[in-house]
Write a protein that holds these residues in place. Sequence first.
Motif, short mmCIF file in Angstrom:
data_model
loop_
_atom_site.label_atom_id
_atom_site.label_comp_id
_atom_site.label_asym_id
_atom_site.label_seq_id
_atom_site.Cartn_x
_atom_site.Cartn_y
_atom_site.Cartn_z
N ALA A 110 -57.83 -5.56 37.32
CA ALA A 110 -59.02 -5.63 36.45
C ALA A 110 -60.18 -6.31 37.16
O ALA A 110 -61.33 -5.85 37.06
CB ALA A 110 -58.68 -6.38 35.16
N VAL A 111 -59.90 -7.40 37.88
CA VAL A 111 -60.96 -8.10 38.61
C VAL A 111 -61.52 -7.20 39.70
O VAL A 111 -62.74 -7.10 39.88
CB VAL A 111 -60.41 -9.41 39.22
N SER A 134 -69.83 -27.00 32.14
CA SER A 134 -70.86 -27.72 32.89
C SER A 134 -72.08 -26.85 33.19
O SER A 134 -73.00 -27.30 33.87
CB SER A 134 -70.27 -28.25 34.20
N GLY A 135 -72.06 -25.60 32.72
CA GLY A 135 -73.20 -24.72 32.94
C GLY A 135 -73.15 -23.92 34.21
O GLY A 135 -74.10 -23.20 34.53
N ARG A 136 -72.06 -24.01 34.96
CA ARG A 136 -71.93 -23.24 36.19
C ARG A 136 -71.31 -21.88 35.91
O ARG A 136 -70.46 -21.76 35.02
CB ARG A 136 -71.07 -24.02 37.20
N PRO A 137 -71.68 -20.87 36.69
CA PRO A 137 -71.11 -19.52 36.48
C PRO A 137 -69.59 -19.54 36.67
O PRO A 137 -69.08 -20.17 37.60
CB PRO A 137 -71.80 -18.67 37.55
N VAL A 138 -68.89 -18.86 35.80
CA VAL A 138 -67.45 -18.69 35.95
C VAL A 138 -67.21 -17.64 37.03
O VAL A 138 -67.85 -16.58 37.04
CB VAL A 138 -66.80 -18.26 34.62
N SER A 139 -66.30 -17.94 37.94
CA SER A 139 -66.05 -17.02 39.06
C SER A 139 -64.56 -16.76 39.22
O SER A 139 -63.74 -17.65 39.03
CB SER A 139 -66.61 -17.62 40.36
N ASP A 140 -64.24 -15.54 39.59
CA ASP A 140 -62.85 -15.16 39.90
C ASP A 140 -62.57 -15.23 41.40
O ASP A 140 -61.50 -14.82 41.85
CB ASP A 140 -62.57 -13.73 39.41
N TRP A 141 -63.52 -15.73 42.17
CA TRP A 141 -63.36 -15.77 43.63
C TRP A 141 -62.24 -16.73 44.03
O TRP A 141 -62.22 -17.89 43.64
CB TRP A 141 -64.67 -16.20 44.28
N ARG A 142 -61.30 -16.24 44.82
CA ARG A 142 -60.20 -17.07 45.33
C ARG A 142 -60.03 -16.90 46.83
O ARG A 142 -58.95 -17.16 47.37
CB ARG A 142 -58.90 -16.71 44.61
N GLY A 143 -61.04 -16.47 47.50
CA GLY A 143 -60.97 -16.32 48.94
C GLY A 143 -60.48 -14.95 49.35
O GLY A 143 -60.04 -14.13 48.54
N CYS A 144 -60.54 -14.69 50.65
CA CYS A 144 -60.20 -13.36 51.17
C CYS A 144 -58.70 -13.10 51.20
O CYS A 144 -58.26 -11.95 51.18
CB CYS A 144 -60.78 -13.20 52.58
N HIS A 145 -57.88 -14.16 51.25
CA HIS A 145 -56.44 -13.95 51.36
C HIS A 145 -55.86 -13.35 50.09
O HIS A 145 -54.80 -12.70 50.14
CB HIS A 145 -55.75 -15.28 51.69
N ARG A 205 -68.59 -13.60 47.67
CA ARG A 205 -68.43 -14.56 46.57
C ARG A 205 -69.32 -14.26 45.35
O ARG A 205 -68.84 -14.29 44.21
CB ARG A 205 -68.67 -15.98 47.07
N PRO A 206 -70.60 -13.96 45.53
CA PRO A 206 -71.46 -13.70 44.35
C PRO A 206 -70.98 -12.53 43.49
O PRO A 206 -71.24 -12.49 42.29
CB PRO A 206 -72.83 -13.42 44.96
N LEU A 207 -70.28 -11.59 44.09
CA LEU A 207 -69.82 -10.42 43.35
C LEU A 207 -68.72 -10.76 42.35
O LEU A 207 -68.43 -9.96 41.45
CB LEU A 207 -69.31 -9.35 44.33
N PHE A 208 -68.10 -11.92 42.52
CA PHE A 208 -66.98 -12.30 41.66
C PHE A 208 -67.41 -13.20 40.50
O PHE A 208 -66.57 -13.64 39.72
CB PHE A 208 -65.90 -13.01 42.50
N GLU A 209 -68.70 -13.49 40.41
CA GLU A 209 -69.18 -14.30 39.30
C GLU A 209 -69.25 -13.47 38.02
O GLU A 209 -69.70 -12.33 38.03
CB GLU A 209 -70.56 -14.89 39.62
N ARG A 210 -68.77 -14.06 36.94
CA ARG A 210 -68.82 -13.37 35.65
C ARG A 210 -70.16 -13.65 34.95
O ARG A 210 -70.90 -14.54 35.34
CB ARG A 210 -67.69 -13.87 34.74
N ASP A 211 -70.42 -12.91 33.90
CA ASP A 211 -71.65 -13.10 33.12
C ASP A 211 -71.41 -14.16 32.05
O ASP A 211 -71.66 -13.93 30.86
CB ASP A 211 -72.09 -11.79 32.49
N GLU A 212 -70.90 -15.31 32.46
CA GLU A 212 -70.65 -16.43 31.55
C GLU A 212 -70.64 -17.72 32.36
O GLU A 212 -70.52 -17.69 33.58
CB GLU A 212 -69.32 -16.25 30.82
N VAL A 213 -70.77 -18.84 31.67
CA VAL A 213 -70.79 -20.14 32.34
C VAL A 213 -69.71 -21.02 31.74
O VAL A 213 -69.24 -20.80 30.61
CB VAL A 213 -72.17 -20.83 32.19
#
Length: 343
Positions: A156-157, A282-293, A271-279
Motif C-alpha cells: 500500500a505504501v 507536534s505538527g510535523r508531517p507523518v512519514s512512512d520513510w524507513r530508509g532504502c533497506h 524521503r519527501p515522497l513518503f510524507e503523508r498528507d497529515e501531521v
Amino acid sequence: MTLDVYRSALGDRTRGWLALHPDERRRRAVEACAQKDAGTLWSLTEAHLGLYGASGILVSPHTLSAYRTGVTQYVLYAQERALNVLHPSLDDAQAYALHLLERRKIATVRGKVAAAAALYKALRWAGATDVTPFSGVRVPKDHEHPLTKNPPYSPAVLRRVFGRVDEALPLARGRERTRLLSARTLLLILAHTGLRIQEALDLAWADVHLDEDEPFITVRSGKGRKSRDVGLSDRLTSALRTYRALPRRRSHAAAMVLPFRTRAAAANLLRPLFERDEVDASGRPVSDWRGCHAFRKATGTRLYEALGDFAAVAEVLGHADINVTRSYVRISGGRAGKVMRDW
C-alpha cells in the motif's frame, strides 16, 4: 606553497603509511594518540583496513564511512573524559560500550565497537601499543527481530509513493521533470530488483541489458565483490529506456545509471515522497520513510510469497547465507492460520 601527493584511491592512501619507516610510522601514531588527532588516527586505521582488512582495498565506501565515524566518535569520547588513547584498559573500553548503549541501538553499538577495535589493530600494526582493550568488550545480543525493527515497505505504501510520482510527472518540466524521473527510476530499481543502495548507486549503463529477450542487469558491486544477474520487470525496463534517453552533462555521469553518488543524496531525493498528507501531535508531517533497506526487504517478501523458495530469493538478493534471507522475509500468518483453522 607545499606540494603533496594526490591520493585519490584507498590504495594510494594506504601506500603512504606503508612507505614510512617503521620508526616514523610508530612516532606518528604515538603523537596522534597523545594529541587525540582523529584525522591522523582514522588515516592510520584506513590504511590498516586497506592492507589487512577482510576485503582489503576493495572494502566498500559505506564500511569506510561507518568506521571513520566510529573512530572519530571514540576519539571525541576520549577527549571529553581525558582517556589515555594509547593505553586504555578493558574497563575503559567497556565503559565506552556502556556509554553508547545508553544512547544508541545495539546494532549501532556493535558497529562503533568494531570501529574502535579496528583503530587498535592499526595502532598495534604501527608498533604504538600492544593493548587489545576491545577484544573483551561485551555488547548484549539484540533479540528483536530485524523485521520488527525495520519492517519492509507495505504494498500500500509503495502504491501510494509510485502514484504520487506518476501523477506529478505529466505536469513537470525542466529540472523538476528530471528530478521526478530520477526518483521514479531509483524507486523502481530498489523495489523491483532488491538491490542494496550502494549497488544501485554503482550501477553502470554497461551492465544494463535492455535489448535482450528477458532484460536484466549485472550487479558487480555487492558484498564480496561477487556479480549476479537480476531480471527486470516490464515497468522498470520501460523506465530505464526513458531515463537513458535523457541528456547528461558529464561523461562520467553518462556512464552511470544514476547521476548522484551518495546514499544521502538518494535519501534526500526519496524521503519527501513518503510524507503523508497529515501531521503528528507536534505538527510535523507523518512519514512512512524507513530508509532504502526497507525496499530490499519488501522485494524479498514479495518474491517469497510468489515462489515459496528461500534459495531463489537469496540468489536474487545476493545472499551467500540463506539464513540471512530468512531475516529479510516477512511471512504472512494468513496461510498458516487458514490451515490451522481447518485442523
